[in-house]
Scaffold this motif. Structure first.
Motif: not given
Length: 239
Positions: A151-153, A60-61, A38-40, A212-213
């Motif tokens: 959920t990401a940083t 990353t995965h 994923a890319t945000l 998303l990939n």
């Protein structure tokens, strides 16, 4: 004898027991390793409040797996689970997402990931005998939508996505197969899925873009009893 899997939407494996001629029908699903990246894209504002710039965060995965299982990703695998397509019309890029580790199977609920498939076009070859398909192979291009809420940083701040809507196109390779053990069952085996989707997301602290990939490998047949939440005819959830 050809089981009419194509016509009836049925897929079962027939296994012979030690008693000659006694057959047991075991419902099956397909299970395939899946990789999600994923890319945000969010925005940052400088300290003077005069300039806005895009901020790109790549997940990353392994980071996604860790988020979904709530701990270290080591030993966990993401899999796409669905019914075995009984007709070309059911070859699409929708699936249910699970995390597995040994005998542990954790369903990723719709609050974190869900998928929908829409219209499709196909390029394929088929050989027929009357109403029966003897052999089929080709590629389906499918319009698919994924709702993913990781959920990401971002920078140094945590970001919890509360809703997303991404869509795009998936390329799906397939080839018909027969599974036989004294009898034959025909189904369409999806050998790979490659999807790229893009859309917006909302979070507790703002909004942004999500790309998303998704890459799904060739599936294996598993007993449906391993995933009792999934209907082995339709892929719909039973609970």
């Amino acid at each position: 004898m050809l089981t009419l899997a194509r016509t009836l939407g049925l897929f079962s494996l027939i296994s012979l027991t030690s008693t000659l001629g006694h057959a047991q029908f075991e419902p099956l699903l397909t299970e395939a390793n899946v990789v999600v990246q994923a890319t945000l894209t969010t925005t940052t504002v400088n300290s003077a409040g005069t300039e806005r710039r895009p901020a790109i965060t790549r997940l990353t995965h392994e980071q996604i797996v860790s988020d979904l299982v709530g701990g270290p990703a080591a030993g966990w695998t993401l899999v796409a689970v669905r019914a075995a397509p009984a007709d070309l019309a059911f070859v699409d890029a929708a699936f249910h997402l699970y995390a597995i580790k040994g005998d542990q199977r954790v369903r990723v609920t719709a609050s974190k990931f869900s998928s929908q498939a829409f219209g499709a076009v196909a390029k394929y070859r088929e050989r027929h005998l009357g109403q029966y398909v003897l052999d089929s192979s080709g590629t389906v291009t499918n319009h698919v939508a994924y709702d993913f809420r990781p959920t990401a940083t971002v920078g140094s701040a945590p970001l919890t996505i509360t809703g997303s809507s991404t869509d795009g196109f998936a390329s799906i390779a397939f080839k018909s197969r027969d599974a036989s053990d004294g009898f034959e069952v025909f189904f369409y085996a999806i050998s790979s899925i490659r999807a790229n989707t893009r859309g917006s997301f909302t979070a507790e602290t703002g909004s942004g873009l999500l790309t998303l990939n998704v890459s799904v490998a060739a599936p294996r047949l598993v007993l449906a009893s391993k995933y009792p939440e999934i209907d082995y005819y339709t892929s719909e959830l039973l609970d």
